[in-house]
Design a protein around this motif. Structure first.
Motif, PDB file in Angstrom:
ATOM      1  N   MET A  11       0.804  -1.217   0.000  1.00  0.00           N
ATOM      2  CA  MET A  11       0.000   0.000   0.000  1.00  0.00           C
ATOM      3  C   MET A  11       0.838   1.269   0.000  1.00  0.00           C
ATOM      4  N   GLU A  12       2.110   1.176   0.377  1.00  0.00           N
ATOM      5  CA  GLU A  12       2.969   2.362   0.385  1.00  0.00           C
ATOM      6  C   GLU A  12       3.347   2.823  -1.022  1.00  0.00           C
ATOM      7  N   VAL A  13       3.154   1.946  -2.016  1.00  0.00           N
ATOM      8  CA  VAL A  13       3.561   2.254  -3.389  1.00  0.00           C
ATOM      9  C   VAL A  13       2.575   3.230  -4.039  1.00  0.00           C
ATOM     10  N   SER A  14       3.117   4.331  -4.601  1.00  0.00           N
ATOM     11  CA  SER A  14       2.288   5.304  -5.310  1.00  0.00           C
ATOM     12  C   SER A  14       2.376   5.143  -6.816  1.00  0.00           C
ATOM     13  N   LEU A  15       3.564   4.849  -7.329  1.00  0.00           N
ATOM     14  CA  LEU A  15       3.768   4.650  -8.756  1.00  0.00           C
ATOM     15  C   LEU A  15       4.688   3.462  -8.984  1.00  0.00           C
ATOM     16  N   LEU A  16       4.468   2.774 -10.084  1.00  0.00           N
ATOM     17  CA  LEU A  16       5.228   1.578 -10.408  1.00  0.00           C
ATOM     18  C   LEU A  16       5.656   1.665 -11.870  1.00  0.00           C
ATOM     19  N   PHE A  17       6.936   1.364 -12.133  1.00  0.00           N
ATOM     20  CA  PHE A  17       7.517   1.585 -13.450  1.00  0.00           C
ATOM     21  C   PHE A  17       8.190   0.316 -13.967  1.00  0.00           C
ATOM     22  N   PRO A  18       8.338   0.188 -15.290  1.00  0.00           N
ATOM     23  CA  PRO A  18       9.059  -0.954 -15.852  1.00  0.00           C
ATOM     24  C   PRO A  18      10.532  -0.890 -15.503  1.00  0.00           C
ATOM     25  N   PHE A  19      11.125  -2.049 -15.295  1.00  0.00           N
ATOM     26  CA  PHE A  19      12.529  -2.124 -14.915  1.00  0.00           C
ATOM     27  C   PHE A  19      13.112  -3.371 -15.564  1.00  0.00           C
ATOM     28  N   GLN A  20      14.292  -3.719 -15.223  1.00  0.00           N
ATOM     29  CA  GLN A  20      14.967  -4.844 -15.862  1.00  0.00           C
ATOM     30  C   GLN A  20      14.309  -6.173 -15.523  1.00  0.00           C
ATOM     31  N   ASP A  21      14.350  -7.100 -16.489  1.00  0.00           N
ATOM     32  CA  ASP A  21      13.861  -8.463 -16.312  1.00  0.00           C
ATOM     33  C   ASP A  21      12.444  -8.459 -15.739  1.00  0.00           C
TER      34      ASP A  21
ATOM     35  N   LEU B  64      11.506  -7.283 -12.767  1.00  0.00           N
ATOM     36  CA  LEU B  64      11.511  -6.386 -11.616  1.00  0.00           C
ATOM     37  C   LEU B  64      10.762  -5.099 -11.949  1.00  0.00           C
ATOM     38  N   TYR B  65      10.309  -4.410 -10.889  1.00  0.00           N
ATOM     39  CA  TYR B  65       9.591  -3.154 -11.042  1.00  0.00           C
ATOM     40  C   TYR B  65      10.195  -2.119 -10.100  1.00  0.00           C
ATOM     41  N   PHE B  66      10.343  -0.906 -10.616  1.00  0.00           N
ATOM     42  CA  PHE B  66      10.907   0.217  -9.875  1.00  0.00           C
ATOM     43  C   PHE B  66       9.744   1.051  -9.342  1.00  0.00           C
ATOM     44  N   CYS B  67       9.723   1.342  -8.063  1.00  0.00           N
ATOM     45  CA  CYS B  67       8.549   1.975  -7.443  1.00  0.00           C
ATOM     46  C   CYS B  67       8.923   3.219  -6.652  1.00  0.00           C
TER      47      CYS B  67
ATOM     48  N   SER C  11       8.544 -10.081  -9.359  1.00  0.00           N
ATOM     49  CA  SER C  11       7.356 -10.402 -10.143  1.00  0.00           C
ATOM     50  C   SER C  11       6.165 -10.813  -9.290  1.00  0.00           C
ATOM     51  N   LEU C  12       6.389 -11.012  -7.980  1.00  0.00           N
ATOM     52  CA  LEU C  12       5.300 -11.343  -7.061  1.00  0.00           C
ATOM     53  C   LEU C  12       4.818 -10.107  -6.290  1.00  0.00           C
ATOM     54  N   GLY C  13       5.441  -8.965  -6.552  1.00  0.00           N
ATOM     55  CA  GLY C  13       5.080  -7.752  -5.831  1.00  0.00           C
ATOM     56  C   GLY C  13       5.776  -7.627  -4.493  1.00  0.00           C
TER      57      GLY C  13
END
Length: 299
Positions: free
Chosen positions: A99-109, A111-114, A128-130
């Protein structure tokens, strides 16, 4: 630079992205939240993302991005990342994030940059599981009084406005007034390479923890709107206006290299509210008008 009329009604566009010859417009309002427009003839192709809380429905505001020729959308109110089938338009849930995540972006492999309201670092990396697998970055302290301002306030002011990732150069992130560049060290960790003050800033605030509020002081330029990157350059759409302007000036496009050096400032003869880059690195924008038009600029 030339303009094209959009043959579709757009409520409140908040983001653009492209795939091949299709422009995706993230619309805050409307029964469908993503408009798919052909860049060949400006005609609507489809509408995606039915607004609602039922099966295969999503809530706005969204953040959309293309990864490996697939369209993803992150619903901030639902803390959920969805994948959209571009052939059938079906929405498929991919992961739920903290719930702390405001934005989520594409990243390598996988993974997600938040970015978000984190207490430890400015950014998280999710798998990939969040699940959180790493944290990095600190909030800027480029105003001399800022070191004495509570973290909850600083993270509210320095919310991310734009993000870009290059496999060869690293990560570029901008808030309203500061551009941060991260690259990978010998351990595979992403560390801050350079911090660039785009424009001076000062702000007033109320300290209410996660509900803190900030207000840029009226004499300062409003700052970055969003960001797009290639493997060679970083482009920032920048609002040079302040609240004290008697006449509104057009937004500018500032071009940097990946070392954080300013290459030039483009001053379009029309006002652009949003922009992105096409697959051939043309600048695609929307005019800042009641009925937005598509702008295409061959740099």
């Amino acid at each position: 630079m030339y303009k094209r009329q959009i043959q579709d009604f757009i409520g409140l566009p908040i983001q653009l992205t492209t795939l091949d010859s299709v422009l995706f417009i993230n619309d805050f309002y409307g029964d469908s939240l993503i408009h798919c427009i052909s860049l060949k003839d400006n005609k609507p192709i489809a509408k995606l993302g039915v607004k609602g809380s039922g099966p295969n429905e999503v809530l706005s505001p969204l953040y959309i991005f293309i990864k490996e020729d697939s369209l993803f959308m992150f619903s901030r109110p639902q803390w959920t990342l969805y994948n959209i089938d571009l052939q059938g338009g079906k929405v498929k849930k991919k992961i739920t994030v903290p719930m702390e995540v405001s934005l989520l972006f594409p990243f390598q492999d996988n993974l997600y940059f938040c970015s978000g309201m984190f207490d430890d670092k400015r950014f998280w990396i999710l798998n990939s599981l969040g699940e959180k697998v790493a944290a990095l970055g600190d909030y800027p302290l480029l105003w001399n009084e800022e070191a004495h301002i509570p973290l909850a306030v600083r993270r509210m002011f320095h919310q991310v406005r734009g993000y870009g990732y290059s496999r060869t150069k690293g990560v570029a992130v901008t808030d309203s007034h500061v551009l941060d560049l991260y690259n990978k060290n010998h351990k595979g960790e992403y560390i801050l390479k350079k911090e660039v003050l785009l424009s001076a800033y000062e702000y007033d605030f109320t300290d209410k923890g996660i509900s803190s509020q900030t207000q840029l002081r009226s004499s300062f330029m409003k700052g970055a709107i969003n960001l797009a990157v290639t493997d060679d350059y970083i482009y920032i759409l920048f609002d040079v206006n302040s609240q004290e302007n008697l006449k509104r000036l057009n937004n500018e496009i500032w071009k940097f290299d990946w070392e954080g050096n300013l290459i030039c400032k483009y001053k379009p003869n029309i006002d652009i509210s949003l922009f992105t880059l096409s697959s051939c690195n043309n600048i695609i924008g929307l005019t800042n008008t009641e009925e937005p038009q598509i702008v295409i600029w061959h740099e």
